[in-house]
Write a protein that holds these residues in place. Structure first.
Motif, short mmCIF file in Angstrom:
data_model
loop_
_atom_site.label_atom_id
_atom_site.label_comp_id
_atom_site.label_asym_id
_atom_site.label_seq_id
_atom_site.Cartn_x
_atom_site.Cartn_y
_atom_site.Cartn_z
N PRO A 239 0.82 -1.23 0.00
CA PRO A 239 0.00 0.00 0.00
C PRO A 239 0.85 1.28 0.00
O PRO A 239 0.49 2.26 -0.64
CB PRO A 239 -0.81 -0.11 1.30
CG PRO A 239 -0.79 -1.55 1.65
CD PRO A 239 0.53 -2.06 1.18
N GLN A 242 2.12 1.58 -3.63
CA GLN A 242 1.14 1.60 -4.71
C GLN A 242 -0.08 2.46 -4.41
O GLN A 242 -0.79 2.88 -5.32
CB GLN A 242 0.70 0.16 -5.01
CG GLN A 242 0.15 -0.07 -6.40
CD GLN A 242 1.21 0.06 -7.48
OE1 GLN A 242 2.33 -0.41 -7.30
NE2 GLN A 242 0.86 0.70 -8.59
N GLY A 243 -0.34 2.71 -3.11
CA GLY A 243 -1.59 3.35 -2.72
C GLY A 243 -1.78 4.74 -3.29
O GLY A 243 -2.86 5.08 -3.79
N ARG A 244 -0.74 5.57 -3.26
CA ARG A 244 -0.89 6.94 -3.75
C ARG A 244 -1.22 6.97 -5.24
O ARG A 244 -2.10 7.71 -5.68
CB ARG A 244 0.42 7.70 -3.50
CG ARG A 244 0.41 9.15 -3.95
CD ARG A 244 1.81 9.75 -3.81
NE ARG A 244 2.79 8.93 -4.48
CZ ARG A 244 3.01 8.97 -5.79
NH1 ARG A 244 2.30 9.79 -6.56
NH2 ARG A 244 3.93 8.20 -6.34
N TRP A 248 -5.55 5.25 -3.27
CA TRP A 248 -5.88 4.63 -1.99
C TRP A 248 -7.21 3.87 -2.02
O TRP A 248 -8.15 4.20 -1.30
CB TRP A 248 -5.89 5.67 -0.87
CG TRP A 248 -4.52 6.22 -0.61
CD1 TRP A 248 -4.05 7.44 -0.99
CD2 TRP A 248 -3.44 5.55 0.05
NE1 TRP A 248 -2.73 7.59 -0.61
CE2 TRP A 248 -2.32 6.45 0.03
CE3 TRP A 248 -3.28 4.31 0.66
CZ2 TRP A 248 -1.10 6.12 0.59
CZ3 TRP A 248 -2.05 3.99 1.21
CH2 TRP A 248 -0.98 4.88 1.18
N CYS A 252 -5.94 -1.37 -0.38
CA CYS A 252 -4.75 -0.80 0.29
C CYS A 252 -5.00 -0.64 1.79
O CYS A 252 -4.14 -0.97 2.61
CB CYS A 252 -4.42 0.56 -0.33
SG CYS A 252 -3.56 0.47 -1.90
N LEU A 253 -6.17 -0.14 2.13
CA LEU A 253 -6.51 0.07 3.54
C LEU A 253 -6.62 -1.26 4.28
O LEU A 253 -6.20 -1.38 5.45
CB LEU A 253 -7.81 0.86 3.65
CG LEU A 253 -7.80 2.24 2.95
CD1 LEU A 253 -9.16 2.92 3.10
CD2 LEU A 253 -6.69 3.12 3.51
#
Length: 488
Positions: A239, A242-244, A248, A252-253
């Motif tokens: 996360p 890759q999350g940004r 998000w 990811c959370l």
């Protein structure tokens, strides 16, 4: 003569690596040291060599910012996950065999990096490169233990202390020189392809010079522990990297929330195996205050230095318009400062002033960071940046040089191998975290990486790096003052 040509001892038992090493002539032992030192340097250089090539790779392969972070952090994550397991495999399968297996894999995955036709292929190849390095590198220290008696081992290990500090900052320098040379019109690709001939030479030398045989005390490989720590690190790093870029999303959370739970399962697992000699890590190590705090310092310090070098190379090229060669030359003072501090100042000053040396290193790094920020803000020129990086390199060496001996000082000798492997894995985790956290903040602030945006992103990120250095300084105050290292 009981040597590599004699597969069994007097009682018909296979000779151990120590038996074979005992029959080595001094000249062969010196040549073997050069072989493992070369592999050690090759691995550490490849950890950072990609930094200076990122703008060229982005233009050539169309890599997004998440892929750029993965190219740096992915190597360190894969390395950290498999490092301790690689050490155990050396015990069970033979150090030379695992060293050569890892070198074959490292050479092939380096070639895959060099011929990558997409950003995704390069990221996967970098992950595989880190995994194969985790098979190769633990055997380096194991072979040193096997080949050298205790009285001579200190001198051999001191060489690796200097090489480690220098290699970490040589990556951008070598990368910049190779890209600027544009060998055969290949652009950035030679930074990986050069490992092909180096790997072949290393394999031939390893087969001829390194002692065969396994450990005299075979261990077992903790596959469930390896799987749990891999799941924990991936749940955390995926996360963050890759999350940004993905905005998000929910997955990811969910992964971030599951990381602490997986970490607790890993802790429970190693506690259950405590005392059996089969666990990935012996939890008794963490009862040692110096070791536990030293690991915390290592994570924060490695994240700071790796994050700084990562965003600095980007800022020099995107923000100041430097060529890869100019970027490489600016890093030279950093390498000089680090090598001088580790090889000369730190080694002589640590026994005299103790932990004050680490405080001095933090203060020097903070000063260098402030000067660096002013010069980036005012476009102070490459000579000024080189002077600031010389200061940063000196500070880095004053902290990084003593940190390993301080962390391992009070560890019982029966846990020396496990403690050393754990410390190296934690350092790699710190490097990956630096690329993920510092790099993620930088890319968020830099947006489209225009010159002004890149410079501003660097300046805004500097206070975070300064805070991380202050945390390092605070943690140093928590170290025991009566470490065995400082007792005569």
């Amino acid at each position: 003569m009981a040597s590599a040509a004699s597969p069994t001892g007097m009682r018909g038992q296979p000779l151990s690596a120590s038996d074979h090493a005992a029959a080595m002539m001094p000249k062969r032992r010196q040549r073997a040291l050069v072989v493992v030192a070369g592999a050690f340097m090759m691995d550490l250089i490849d950890l950072t060599i990609v930094n200076v090539a990122l703008p060229s790779i982005q233009r050539d392969l169309g890599a997004d910012t998440a892929a750029m972070q993965w190219m740096v952090a992915g190597y360190a994550v894969a390395f950290a996950i498999l490092l301790i397991t690689g050490g155990r495999l050396g015990d069970t399968q033979g150090y030379r065999r695992l060293f050569m297996t890892g070198m074959v894999g490292f050479t092939l995955t380096s070639l895959l990096c060099g011929v990558a036709v997409s950003a995704e292929m390069l990221v996967v190849a970098r992950l595989a490169q880190g995994a194969t390095a985790a098979l190769m590198l633990p055997q380096v220290m194991s072979l040193i233990q096997v080949m050298y008696p205790p009285a001579e081992r200190i001198g051999a290990l001191a060489v690796f202390g200097v090489l480690g500090g220098v290699a970490a900052v040589l990556g951008p320098i070598i990368g910049g020189l190779l890209i600027e040379a544009d060998l055969f019109g290949l652009g950035w690709r030679p930074i990986f392809l050069i490992n092909g001939p180096l790997g072949i030479v290393g394999l031939i030398a390893a087969w001829r010079l390194l002692p065969p045989g396994k450990s005299g005390h075979d261990g077992s490989v903790d596959l469930p522990g390896t799987a749990l720590i891999a799941a924990t690190l991936l749940a955390l790093m995926l996360p963050l990297l890759q999350g940004r870029e993905a905005g998000w999303p929910l997955w990811c959370l969910i992964l971030l929330a599951s990381a602490p739970l997986l970490g607790l399962l890993f802790i429970r697992h190693i506690k259950r195996r405590a005392g059996t000699g089969t666990g990935l890590v012996d939890p008794v190590l963490f009862a040692n205050r110096g070791f536990s705090i030293g690991l915390s310092i290592s994570v924060c310090f490695q994240a700071t230095t790796t994050g700084l070098l990562f965003i600095l190379t980007l800022t020099l090229q995107y923000g100041l318009g430097c060529t890869p060669l100019e970027t490489a030359l600016v890093h030279v003072p950093y390498a000089v400062g680090a090598s001088v501090a580790i090889g000369n100042i730190a080694r002589k000053a640590l026994p005299r002033i103790g932990l004050k040396l680490l405080f001095l290193g933090v203060a020097v790094m903070l000063s260098g960071l402030a000067v660096l920020g002013v010069l980036i803000w005012t476009d102070g020129g490459l000579v000024g940046l080189g002077a600031a990086l010389l200061l940063m390199g000196l500070g880095m060496g004053l902290v990084g040089g003593p940190l390993g001996p301080v962390t391992l000082s009070d560890v019982d000798l029966i846990h020396a191998g496990s403690a050393s492997g754990t410390m190296k894995a934690v350092q790699q985790l710190g490097a990956a975290s630096g690329a993920a956290l510092i790099g993620g903040l930088y890319f968020t602030l830099a947006g489209g990486l225009s010159p002004e945006a890149a410079r501003n992103a660097f300046l805004v990120t500097l206070p975070l790096l300064a805070c991380m250095l202050l945390v390092v300084g605070f943690l140093v105050t928590r170290l025991p003052r009566d470490l065995r290292l400082f007792k005569k």
